[in-house]
Design an enzyme around this catalytic site. Structure first.
Site, PDB file in Angstrom:
ATOM      1  N   LYS A 172       6.343   0.915 -11.688  1.00 14.07           N
ATOM      2  CA  LYS A 172       6.466   0.802 -10.234  1.00 14.07           C
ATOM      3  C   LYS A 172       7.251  -0.472  -9.954  1.00 14.07           C
ATOM      4  O   LYS A 172       6.718  -1.570  -9.950  1.00 14.07           O
ATOM      5  CB  LYS A 172       5.087   0.735  -9.584  1.00 14.07           C
ATOM      6  CG  LYS A 172       5.027   1.236  -8.122  1.00 14.07           C
ATOM      7  CD  LYS A 172       5.849   0.459  -7.126  1.00 14.07           C
ATOM      8  CE  LYS A 172       5.292  -0.909  -6.840  1.00 14.07           C
ATOM      9  NZ  LYS A 172       6.112  -1.610  -5.775  1.00 14.07           N
ATOM     10  N   GLU A 175       9.935  -2.372  -4.276  1.00 13.92           N
ATOM     11  CA  GLU A 175      10.698  -1.504  -3.382  1.00 13.92           C
ATOM     12  C   GLU A 175      11.943  -2.185  -2.834  1.00 13.92           C
ATOM     13  O   GLU A 175      12.833  -1.529  -2.285  1.00 13.92           O
ATOM     14  CB  GLU A 175       9.809  -1.007  -2.233  1.00 13.92           C
ATOM     15  CG  GLU A 175       9.309  -2.074  -1.285  1.00 13.92           C
ATOM     16  CD  GLU A 175       8.038  -2.776  -1.767  1.00 13.92           C
ATOM     17  OE1 GLU A 175       7.368  -3.390  -0.923  1.00 13.92           O
ATOM     18  OE2 GLU A 175       7.728  -2.712  -2.987  1.00 13.92           O
ATOM     19  N   SER A 225       2.892 -12.616  -7.153  1.00 13.28           N
ATOM     20  CA  SER A 225       2.235 -13.801  -6.600  1.00 13.28           C
ATOM     21  C   SER A 225       0.780 -13.861  -7.046  1.00 13.28           C
ATOM     22  O   SER A 225       0.175 -12.837  -7.402  1.00 13.28           O
ATOM     23  CB  SER A 225       2.311 -13.782  -5.073  1.00 13.28           C
ATOM     24  OG  SER A 225       1.500 -12.736  -4.552  1.00 13.28           O
ATOM     25  N   CYS A 280       9.795 -17.454 -11.396  1.00 15.14           N
ATOM     26  CA  CYS A 280       8.456 -17.998 -11.611  1.00 15.14           C
ATOM     27  C   CYS A 280       8.489 -19.196 -12.553  1.00 15.14           C
ATOM     28  O   CYS A 280       7.524 -19.950 -12.631  1.00 15.14           O
ATOM     29  CB  CYS A 280       7.518 -16.917 -12.148  1.00 15.14           C
ATOM     30  SG  CYS A 280       7.953 -16.314 -13.787  1.00 15.14           S
ATOM     31  N   GLU A 380       3.723 -22.342  -3.118  1.00 17.02           N
ATOM     32  CA  GLU A 380       4.842 -21.822  -3.889  1.00 17.02           C
ATOM     33  C   GLU A 380       5.897 -21.316  -2.901  1.00 17.02           C
ATOM     34  O   GLU A 380       5.712 -20.302  -2.233  1.00 17.02           O
ATOM     35  CB  GLU A 380       4.403 -20.688  -4.821  1.00 17.02           C
ATOM     36  CG  GLU A 380       5.517 -20.205  -5.716  1.00 17.02           C
ATOM     37  CD  GLU A 380       5.113 -19.044  -6.608  1.00 17.02           C
ATOM     38  OE1 GLU A 380       5.799 -18.831  -7.627  1.00 17.02           O
ATOM     39  OE2 GLU A 380       4.122 -18.363  -6.291  1.00 17.02           O
TER      40      GLU A 380
END
Length: 495
Positions: A172, A175, A225, A280, A380
Site C-alpha cells: 500500500k 496515495e 510518522s 527520516c 519533526e
C-alpha cells in the site's frame, strides 16, 4: 485524466470507488487521480496473495533467486524510468531520485543472496542416533505500508526480502505518490514473478486499517510518522501479527571544536536540505560545541544561499515539498521559531524558484539560537529547515541528544578518534555516523532507530529483515540406517 489503478494478481484493476488527486508538486497542478481502495478491494488483493502463497512458498530457492536476479537486471537497465516517476510525483531532483533507486537496488541485490541466510543449522548425533536441524520458513501474505518520501526505496527495503523468503506481498504506497509502486509491479511481472505474489492497493486510512485487521495478513512493515507508527503497531499486534513500524526522527549532528568546519558545513547542507528535508534521516539540528558556532553558522549560511530551488526536472539543487499542506506546515514552523526567539539567518520563505506554476516550494532555511523548548526543535518539521543549537561542552551535547524522544540517526564531526568512539558508545540512537551525516546502513546491515523512532523489535533489511519475514523451526530426527539403491552418474543440478 489518468486514473492510477490497483495491481492485483498480475493485472491492473480499475478503481470503482472514490479517487484522490495526484499532484505535480513543482507546478501545483493535478496530474492524475488515484483509486482509493476500500476493505473489499483490499480483501481481493489479500486473497490473491493467499492463493499465490501456496505455490510460491514451495518454489525452490534456485527458481526464486532467478526471478530476483532478473528483477535486479531490469531495475538496473531501466532505473531512470523509475527516477523520472519519482521526481514527477514527489518533487525531488532527478539525481536524488536516481540515488533512491540505487539504494533500493542494494536490497534487491542483498536478497539475491538470501539462500545463504535461509540456511539452517545441523547437529549430527545430538543424542544417540538423534540428529537436530533448524529451518527458516515463510510466514504467508505480508503487508507493506510505505510513505511518500521514498516511493521506491522504502518498499524495496522490505519486498525483495519478503519475496525471496517465499512470502507474498500486498503493498500500500502513499496515495500522494502511487505510480512508482505500479511501475515496480509491472517490472516484477516482466521478471517472471508469478501472478499474485506482488500486489498493489492504493488508498488512505480505510485501506491501511483493512490490511492491519485482515486475518490472512501475517506481518506488517510500516514507515511513517511516529503517531501513525504507534497506531499501526498497536492495531496489528493486537491481532497477532508481526509488526515492524518505523516512526519519525529528529536527527542531530554534533560538531566538536576540532572538526573540519568546511566539511561539517558541506555535510550539514547536504543532509539538511537534500530532498527538501523530506527524509527520516535528514539532519534537522546542528549542535555546535564551544566557540565554533559563529564560524559554522556563517559557513552553512553561505552555502545555503547558493542552492538553486525549483522543478526537480531542471538543473536545480533542491525541489519542492510534496504538497501544499507540507509547504504550509514548514512555513508555519519557521514563523513559530522566529516568534520564539530564534534568529532566521537564511529565510526560505523569501526564496525564488526555477519552476512554472505555483509549486509547493520553501527554500533552504537556517535558524540560529534555537532552544530545546521551542516547537521548531521539539517537532519533526520534515522540510528544509536546519536549526543550530549552541552548547558549551561535549557532555552537554550528548545529554541534549539523549534526552530527545527520537533515536533514529545522529552524527558526530570531529578529528578526535577517542571522542568519536566515546560518542558511539554513549549515544542512545540506533544509527550513528562519524563524519558521515546520513548514516543509512548498507543493505546487509539493518536499518532502524531507537525510542520513539521504532515500534517493534526488528529493524528493516539485513539479517534482522530476513528473520522478520521468516520463522524458525527446529526438527529432531531419529532414523534407522538407510540403504541406498539406484544408479545415477550424471552431475547433480539445482532446479
Amino acid at each position: 485524466m489518468t486514473v492510477v489503478p490497483h495491481w492485483i494478481s498480475g493485472a491492473e484493476v480499475a478503481p470503482t470507488g472514490p479517487t484522490g488527486p495526484v499532484t505535480d508538486p513543482a507546478t501545483g497542478a493535478e496530474a492524475a487521480r488515484v483509486g482509493l481502495a476500500d476493505a473489499a478491494v483490499v480483501d481481493t488483493a489479500v486473497k490473491a496473495a493467499t492463493a499465490a502463497f501456496a505455490e510460491w512458498s514451495e518454489t525452490s530457492l534456485a527458481r526464486r533467486t532467478t526471478v530476483l536476479f532478473r528483477f535486479r537486471e531490469l531495475l538496473n537497465e531501466r532505473g531512470d524510468e523509475l527516477a523520472a516517476i519519482i521526481t514527477a510525483e514527489h518533487g525531488k531532483v532527478l539525481d536524488d531520485a536516481r540515488g533512491e533507486v540505487a539504494r533500493g537496488r542494494e536490497v534487491v541485490e542483498f536478497a539475491c543472496g538470501m539462500p545463504h541466510l535461509l540456511k539452517g543449522g545441523f547437529t549430527e548425533n545430538a543424542s544417540t542416533n538423534v540428529d537436530v536441524h533448524s529451518v527458516r520458513q515463510p510466514l504467508g501474505p505480508v503487508a507493506i505500508i510505505s510513505p511518500f518520501n521514498f516511493p521506491a526505496m522504502v518498499p524495496m527495503w522490505f519486498f525483495p526480502i519478503a519475496i525471496a523468503a517465499g512470502n507474498t506481498v500486498v503493498l500500500k504506497p502513499s496515495e500522494k505518490v502511487p505510480s512508482a509502486a505500479l511501475w515496480m509491479a509491472r517490472l516484477w511481472q516482466e521478471a517472471g514473478l508469478p501472478d499474485g505474489v506482488f500486489n498493489v492497493v492504493n488508498g488512505a486510512k480505510e485501506a491501511v486499517d483493512a490490511l492491519l485487521e485482515h486475518p490472512d495478513i501475517a506481518a506488517v512493515s510500516f514507515v511513517g510518522s511516529t503517531p501513525i507508527a504507534s497506531y499501526v503497531h498497536e492495531t496489528a499486534s493486537r491481532r497477532g501479527k508481526r509488526v515492524q513500524a518505523l516512526g519519525g526522527a529528529k536527527n542531530h549532528m554534533l560538531v566538536l571544536p576540532d572538526a573540519d568546519l568546511d566539511l561539517a558545513a558541506d555535510q550539514a547542507v547536504n543532509a539538511g536540505f537534500g530532498s527538501a528535508g523530506q527524509r527520516c534521516m535528514a539532519i534537522s539540528v546542528v549542535v555546535a560545541v564551544g566557540d565554533v558556532a559563529d564560524s559554522l553558522v556563517e559557513r552553512i549560511a553561505t552555502r545555503a544561499r547558493t542552492l538553486r530551488t525549483g522543478d526537480g526536472r531542471r538543473a536545480c539543487d533542491m525541489g519542492p515539498l510534496v504538497s501544499a499542506a507540507a509547504q504550509s506546515r514548514v512555513t508555519d514552523a519557521i514563523a513559530a521559531g522566529a516568534e520564539a526567539g530564534a534568529r532566521v539567518v537564511v529565510d526560505g520563505r523569501d526564496a525564488t524558484y526555477d519552476a512554472d506554476g505555483a509549486g509547493f516550494f520553501v527554500g533552504p532555511t537556517l535558524l540560529d539560537g534555537v532552544q530545546p523548548g521551542m516547537s521548531v526543535y521539539t517537532e519533526e518539521i520534515f522540510g528544509p529547515v536546519l536549526s543550530v543549537v549552541r552548547v558549551d561542552t561535549y557532555e552537554e551535547g550528548v545529554a541534549l541528544i539523549n534526552a530527545n524522544p527520537y533515536g533514529n540517526g545522529t552524527a558526530i564531526f570531529t578529528e578526535d578518534g577517542g571522542a568519536a568512539r566515546r560518542f558511539c558508545r554513549e549515544i542512545q540512537v540506533g544509527m550513528v555516523g562519524v563524519n558521515v551525516p546520513v548514516p543509512v546502513p548498507m543493505a546487509y546491515y539493518s536499518f532502524g532507530g531507537w525510542k520513539s523512532s521504532l515500534f517493534g523489535d526488528v529493524h528493516a533489511h539485513g539479517t534482522e529483515g530476513v528473520h522478520f519475514f521468516t520463522r524458525a523451526k527446529v526438527i529432531t530426527t531419529r532414523w534407522s540406517d538407510p540403504e541406498h539403491r539406484g544408479l545415477a552418474l550424471g552431475f547433480p543440478v539445482n532446479t
